[in-house]
Write a protein that holds these residues in place. Structure first.
Motif, mmCIF file in Angstrom:
data_model
loop_
_atom_site.group_PDB
_atom_site.id
_atom_site.type_symbol
_atom_site.label_atom_id
_atom_site.label_comp_id
_atom_site.label_asym_id
_atom_site.label_seq_id
_atom_site.Cartn_x
_atom_site.Cartn_y
_atom_site.Cartn_z
ATOM 1 N N PHE A 159 0.844 -1.197 0.000
ATOM 2 C CA PHE A 159 0.000 0.000 0.000
ATOM 3 C C PHE A 159 0.876 1.243 0.000
ATOM 4 O O PHE A 159 2.100 1.164 0.175
ATOM 5 C CB PHE A 159 -0.946 0.006 1.212
ATOM 6 N N SER A 160 0.260 2.385 -0.207
ATOM 7 C CA SER A 160 0.995 3.646 -0.203
ATOM 8 C C SER A 160 0.198 4.710 0.526
ATOM 9 O O SER A 160 -1.022 4.585 0.703
ATOM 10 C CB SER A 160 1.275 4.117 -1.639
ATOM 11 N N HIS A 161 0.894 5.757 0.932
ATOM 12 C CA HIS A 161 0.213 6.938 1.470
ATOM 13 C C HIS A 161 1.100 8.147 1.227
ATOM 14 O O HIS A 161 2.333 8.043 1.146
ATOM 15 C CB HIS A 161 -0.127 6.777 2.960
ATOM 16 N N VAL A 162 0.476 9.290 1.067
ATOM 17 C CA VAL A 162 1.189 10.539 0.801
ATOM 18 C C VAL A 162 1.571 11.177 2.131
ATOM 19 O O VAL A 162 0.738 11.320 3.023
ATOM 20 C CB VAL A 162 0.316 11.494 -0.039
ATOM 21 N N VAL A 163 2.842 11.586 2.244
ATOM 22 C CA VAL A 163 3.312 12.181 3.499
ATOM 23 C C VAL A 163 3.614 13.664 3.371
ATOM 24 O O VAL A 163 3.806 14.349 4.378
ATOM 25 C CB VAL A 163 4.566 11.441 4.022
ATOM 26 N N GLU A 164 3.628 14.175 2.106
ATOM 27 C CA GLU A 164 3.873 15.609 1.937
ATOM 28 C C GLU A 164 3.422 16.065 0.550
ATOM 29 O O GLU A 164 3.631 15.362 -0.442
ATOM 30 C CB GLU A 164 5.365 15.932 2.111
ATOM 31 N N PHE A 173 -0.238 10.042 12.353
ATOM 32 C CA PHE A 173 -0.647 8.836 11.649
ATOM 33 C C PHE A 173 -1.386 7.880 12.584
ATOM 34 O O PHE A 173 -1.157 7.878 13.794
ATOM 35 C CB PHE A 173 0.579 8.116 11.076
ATOM 36 N N PRO A 174 -2.274 7.040 12.043
ATOM 37 C CA PRO A 174 -2.873 5.967 12.844
ATOM 38 C C PRO A 174 -1.787 5.059 13.421
ATOM 39 O O PRO A 174 -0.644 5.053 12.944
ATOM 40 C CB PRO A 174 -3.747 5.227 11.833
ATOM 41 N N LYS A 175 -2.135 4.258 14.399
ATOM 42 C CA LYS A 175 -1.136 3.488 15.142
ATOM 43 C C LYS A 175 -0.517 2.347 14.339
ATOM 44 O O LYS A 175 0.661 2.044 14.506
ATOM 45 C CB LYS A 175 -1.766 2.941 16.428
ATOM 46 N N THR A 176 -1.297 1.678 13.504
ATOM 47 C CA THR A 176 -0.779 0.515 12.794
ATOM 48 C C THR A 176 -0.661 0.792 11.294
ATOM 49 O O THR A 176 -1.333 1.680 10.752
ATOM 50 C CB THR A 176 -1.687 -0.711 12.994
ATOM 51 N N LEU A 177 0.171 0.019 10.629
ATOM 52 C CA LEU A 177 0.334 0.169 9.188
ATOM 53 C C LEU A 177 -0.963 -0.144 8.454
ATOM 54 O O LEU A 177 -1.302 0.497 7.453
ATOM 55 C CB LEU A 177 1.457 -0.750 8.690
ATOM 56 N N ILE A 180 -3.113 2.864 8.623
ATOM 57 C CA ILE A 180 -2.620 3.896 7.698
ATOM 58 C C ILE A 180 -3.096 3.595 6.287
ATOM 59 O O ILE A 180 -3.546 4.485 5.558
ATOM 60 C CB ILE A 180 -1.080 3.976 7.751
ATOM 61 N N ALA A 181 -3.004 2.331 5.896
ATOM 62 C CA ALA A 181 -3.440 1.925 4.546
ATOM 63 C C ALA A 181 -4.913 2.224 4.333
ATOM 64 O O ALA A 181 -5.314 2.765 3.296
ATOM 65 C CB ALA A 181 -3.168 0.432 4.339
ATOM 66 N N ASP A 193 -3.318 11.410 7.485
ATOM 67 C CA ASP A 193 -3.468 12.447 8.507
ATOM 68 C C ASP A 193 -4.556 13.410 8.030
ATOM 69 O O ASP A 193 -4.316 14.236 7.139
ATOM 70 C CB ASP A 193 -2.128 13.177 8.678
ATOM 71 N N PRO A 194 -5.772 13.337 8.593
ATOM 72 C CA PRO A 194 -6.892 14.152 8.102
ATOM 73 C C PRO A 194 -6.619 15.655 8.118
ATOM 74 O O PRO A 194 -7.005 16.369 7.188
ATOM 75 C CB PRO A 194 -8.041 13.795 9.057
ATOM 76 N N GLU A 195 -5.953 16.125 9.154
ATOM 77 C CA GLU A 195 -5.671 17.559 9.258
ATOM 78 C C GLU A 195 -4.714 18.000 8.155
ATOM 79 O O GLU A 195 -4.923 19.023 7.490
ATOM 80 C CB GLU A 195 -5.068 17.867 10.632
#
Length: 388
Positions: A159-164, A173-177, A180-181, A193-195
């Motif tokens: 999986f992927s997620h955008v960090v910037e 971030f949520p506690k577990t991978l 996060i996914a 990260d909703p904010e």
């Protein structure tokens, strides 16, 4: 050792894009619907441009598959370009150029335009931009989806997620991978990260109003990767080197990190390296994963974590200066259809390239002409590892 490889072909406004995958074991279930789902994910994300409203990608598998199972022979996929109907004359495969197919002579800064014209001795920039276009990442996603379907029976998930994006960083971030996914899939910018996601959307909207574009950073995580993929024996077989090369092959990617990456260069060794423990039930354990699941070019059984930095898309509605390749006169660069931000989509392509490299190394480790052979080798190896 069974080699896994692929080739792609096709132009952005040509009839279709094509991919051929060789080295798959026979009797591997492949579902075109799963490939289509990945193609759909690639076209999503806040900040995408008009092309995404034209194309609705679907794959057609034309060889190497019968009744849903691979034959062990090359698998051919094609993705039709719906916009071809509007380009049949200008992009005709044969015949003389018609009057309306006027040469593009103004290279755009930040693209392959000028370098490609010089390399291949073209007089028309379109001969370069059609193939160098990020439209061709659709084939990478299709190939990566096939790789995912090879890895899935062995419990490997990516999986992927955008960090910037545009200087806005995700920090909460949520506690577990796994969490996060799931959170990333619900976000229009693939940010867990909703904010931060809300601020990213605002930054993209502001850039669009200004005729500008934004880049960013995404992270790809692979879960369930067994220890032993890759090798320290030869530089070209290192897992981290292959991942870096594959991610850098994606258009607009300018940097790659594994684990802590560049942050590790700023810390003392005592804060970088992952200490090793042992649990009689779990085997070798680690409390941290600063190495990103790779040590010495070999997977160590922890999640594989890589990050990639994407530059802002160089096609701007606020154009930069360039020079006509014929007249040598200065001008403001022209605009092909453009996204304001494609970082969320690039993250999906990053997943695909990560899946491909892991599948490549997996096939080197676990060869065999049929899926049953591959599974037998995998089981034997994992049993040996468990005894250690």
């Amino acid at each position: 050792m069974r080699m896994l490889r692929f080739l792609t072909a096709g132009e952005s406004h040509g009839p279709e894009l094509t991919a051929i995958v060789e080295g798959l074991p026979s009797r591997l279930p492949i579902r075109s619907a799963l490939i289509d789902e990945q193609l759909r994910r690639r076209q999503q994300g806040h900040g995408r441009g008009g092309r995404m409203r034209i194309e609705s990608d679907r794959v057609e598998i034309t060889s190497g598959l019968r009744f849903g199972l691979t034959l062990g022979t090359p698998l051919t996929m094609r993705i039709r370009n719906r916009d071809w109907e509007n380009w049949k004359t200008k992009m005709a495969v044969e015949g003389d150029p018609p009057p309306e197919a006027k040469p593009v002579t103004k290279p755009r800064p930040g693209h392959a335009d000028l370098a490609g014209v010089l390399k291949y001795n073209h007089d028309d920039v379109r001969n370069v931009l059609e193939r160098s276009s990020a439209r061709n990442t659709a084939t990478l996603v299709a190939v990566g989806s096939v790789a995912r379907q090879l890895l899935a029976p062995f419990g490997i998930r990516i999986f992927s997620h955008v960090v910037e994006i545009g200087g806005v960083e995700a920090k909460k971030f949520p506690k577990t991978l796994e969490q996060i996914a799931d959170a990333a899939e619900l976000s229009t910018v693939r940010c867990a990260d909703p904010e931060a996601a809300e601020k990213m959307v605002e930054a993209i909207d502001q850039a669009r109003r200004e005729g500008n574009t934004l880049g960013g950073v995404f992270e790809v995580v692979a879960l369930g990767v067994p220890p032993g993929l890759g090798s320290y024996a030869h530089p070209d077989r290192r897992l981290d080197g292959r991942l870096a090369g594959a991610l850098m092959s994606i258009q607009a990617i300018k940097g790659v990190e594994v684990g802590l990456g560049f942050t590790a260069a700023r810390l003392p060794g005592s804060e970088v390296h992952d200490e090793i423990g042992y649990d009689p039930e779990k085997g070798y354990t680690r409390d941290t994963n600063h190495a990103g699941g790779i040590e010495g070019g070999v997977s160590n059984g922890q999640p594989v974590v890589v990050r990639a930095a994407m530059k802002p898309i160089p096609t701007l509605y606020k154009p930069l200066r360039s020079v006509d390749i014929h007249s040598k006169e200065s001008f403001q660069a022209s605009v092909e259809r453009s996204d304001t931000c494609a970082v969320p989509a690039a993250a999906v392509v990053g997943e695909a390239m990560t899946a491909w490299v892991l599948a490549l190394c997996f096939r080197e480790k676990f060869s065999g002409d049929s899926l049953e052979e591959v599974k037998a080798q995998y089981r034997a190896y994992m049993e040996m590892v468990s005894r250690r």
